[in-house]
Design an enzyme around this catalytic site. Structure first.
Site, PDB file in Angstrom:
ATOM      1  N   GLY A 126     -10.001 107.804  21.169  1.00  0.00           N
ATOM      2  CA  GLY A 126     -10.271 108.499  22.300  1.00  0.00           C
ATOM      3  C   GLY A 126     -10.051 107.498  23.412  1.00  0.00           C
ATOM      4  CB  ALA A 127      -8.772 104.441  24.247  1.00  0.00           C
ATOM      5  CB  SER A 132      -4.265 111.142  16.305  1.00  0.00           C
ATOM      6  OG  SER A 132      -3.657 111.140  17.584  1.00  0.00           O
ATOM      7  CD  GLU A 164      -1.802 114.630  17.206  1.00  0.00           C
ATOM      8  OE1 GLU A 164      -1.426 113.667  16.562  1.00  0.00           O
ATOM      9  OE2 GLU A 164      -2.703 114.600  17.821  1.00  0.00           O
ATOM     10  CG  ASP A 176       1.367 109.711  21.480  1.00  0.00           C
ATOM     11  OD1 ASP A 176       2.052 109.483  22.702  1.00  0.00           O
ATOM     12  OD2 ASP A 176       0.527 110.790  21.355  1.00  0.00           O
TER      13      ASP A 176
HETATM   14  C1  GLA Z   1      -0.320 112.600  24.758  1.00  0.00           C
HETATM   15  C2  GLA Z   1       0.633 113.364  23.865  1.00  0.00           C
HETATM   16  C3  GLA Z   1       1.843 112.772  24.148  1.00  0.00           C
HETATM   17  C4  GLA Z   1       2.208 112.848  25.466  1.00  0.00           C
HETATM   18  C5  GLA Z   1       1.157 112.391  26.444  1.00  0.00           C
HETATM   19  C6  GLA Z   1       1.496 112.616  27.592  1.00  0.00           C
HETATM   20  O1  GLA Z   1      -0.612 111.168  24.376  1.00  0.00           O
HETATM   21  O2  GLA Z   1       0.257 113.016  22.321  1.00  0.00           O
HETATM   22  O3  GLA Z   1       2.792 113.703  23.217  1.00  0.00           O
HETATM   23  O4  GLA Z   1       2.510 114.267  25.963  1.00  0.00           O
HETATM   24  O5  GLA Z   1      -0.161 112.883  26.207  1.00  0.00           O
HETATM   25  O6  GLA Z   1       2.381 111.882  28.385  1.00  0.00           O
END
Ligand code: GLA
Length: 386
Positions: A126-127, A132, A164, A176
């Protein structure tokens, strides 16, 4: 890391009564710059961090999937033949979602054996540091090895993203998982989210005497709910009204026309994405030409754009950013999807104690909850543990 390896090995052995076939790990990520640009086919510049998820995994003789972790007492069991996104819920949707998503990229789930997996992580949840994606990437590399799929890392990033999107239900982009899979020590991943071409660029923080301080506001957020999806919808609307495939196709020169065509809110959403893409390019260029001490203003500008145009900041993030800057950080911004989570502050090493103390004091003075501050380093991406 050694502690995690021990917990995961012991956890696996006590839940499943046998030693695991192997251990794999994947890092969380922090985004240096390029926010909400990934699902607009744009540019991002994240790096993998020295906080990881470790998974212990063994194949089984039958077609059962069993998932356990140190953050839940239950062991979730599901026959491979019942593996669909609709059958998944809770935290096990991350690892099992990856097993399902592999089938969309060539894995024949009617021909592979089941598995047992045990998971532990020191990526804070959650940070905004992609706990994930760390789970998804660790499971993806493990299954890619043991199911002998031979998929490359860019494909595994898409597997994690699909898990996801479909199994967890968060309409997130590719950033990510790409950072978690493609990251390298002391470097960031400059990713073109349209072509998925990635370039690993040295950060040079050490040589410049800089560190990246994370300020976790502990305001929790979830991207499977409201705000994230509505920002994504605004971007899609803006692109449609301006007659382009995605906002990636616009440059700063198109903004005057956009202002004429769009309502004020959609225009500001579009302006954030268009200027943020430019800031990523400027950051990469500046980093190469002048080193990391010269990128502070770009980080600051990114934060203002998210606060005022994209409207995804919260008072705790704004206070973290302003206080860190006032106490000596050379640039600061919220990072990740927004609505909570963490800010980053690029800070001279010697000033870390001072910035930390100032932020804690400012939060106390405002009556906000106690934030968590720690330094992260750029680390290697996912892989098998020796
Ligand atoms: C979350 C999403 C990413 C990206 C960011 C915003 O981390 O998982 O895919 O969209 O927000 O940049």
């Amino acid at each position: 890391m050694n502690d995690l390896i021990t917990t995961v090995t012991d956890g696996f052995t006590s839940r499943f009564d046998a030693a695991p076939a192997g251990l794999w790990s994947a890092p969380g990520r922090v985004n240096l710059i390029g926010e909400h640009t990934d699902y607009n086919d744009g540019f991002v510049f994240p790096f993998a961090i020295n906080r990881r998820t470790v998974v212990a995994l063994s194949l089984r003789d039958d077609r059962l999937l069993r998932v356990a972790s140190s953050f839940a007492a239950e062991t979730v069991e599901l026959p491979l033949d019942d593996l669909t996104p609709e059958n998944l819920a809770g935290w096990s949707a991350y690892p099992l979602g990856v097993a399902w998503a592999l089938s969309q990229f060539g894995a024949d789930l009617t021909a592979v054996p089941g598995f047992d997996v045990f998971i532990d992580s020191d990526v804070p949840i959650g940070a905004g540091l992609s706990s994930s994606a760390a789970i998804e990437s660790a499971v993806a590399v493990a299954l890619n090895d043991l199911w002998q799929l031979g998929l490359d890392r860019r494909v595994l990033a898409r597997v994690g993203q699909l898990a996801e999107n479909r199994a967890v239900g968060a309409p997130t982009g590719i950033m990510d998982q790409s950072a978690s899979l493609l990251g390298e020590a002391d470097a960031a991943v400059f990713l073109d989210c349209r072509s998925l071409e990635a370039e690993v660029i040295p950060l040079g923080f050490d040589a410049a005497g800089l560190e990246l301080l994370i300020i976790d506001t502990r305001v929790s957020h979830a991207h499977s709910t409201g705000g994230y999806a509505s920002r994504r919808a605004s971007c899609e609307l803006g692109a449609r009204m301006l007659g382009v495939t995605s906002l990636r196709d616009l440059t700063v020169d198109d903004l005057a026309r956009a202002a004429d065509v769009l309502d004020d809110e959609t225009f500001r959403r579009v302006r954030h994405v268009v200027t943020e893409n430019q800031r990523v390019l400027d950051t990469v260029r500046t980093l190469r030409a002048q080193g990391p001490t010269a990128i502070g203003d770009l980080l600051d500008a990114s934060h203002l754009s998210m606060r005022d145009d994209f409207e995804i900041s919260v008072p705790e993030l704004d206070l973290a950013v302003e206080t860190a800057r006032g106490a000596g950080a050379i640039g600061a911004r919220m990072t990740g999807g927004g609505f909570g989570g963490a800010a980053i502050a690029l800070t001279p090493s010697a000033l870390i104690p001072q910035v930390t103390a100032a932020v804690i004091a400012a939060f106390a003075a405002q009556g906000f909850g106690v934030p968590d501050l720690f330094v992260v380093r750029a680390a290697d991406g996912a892989g098998r543990q020796e």
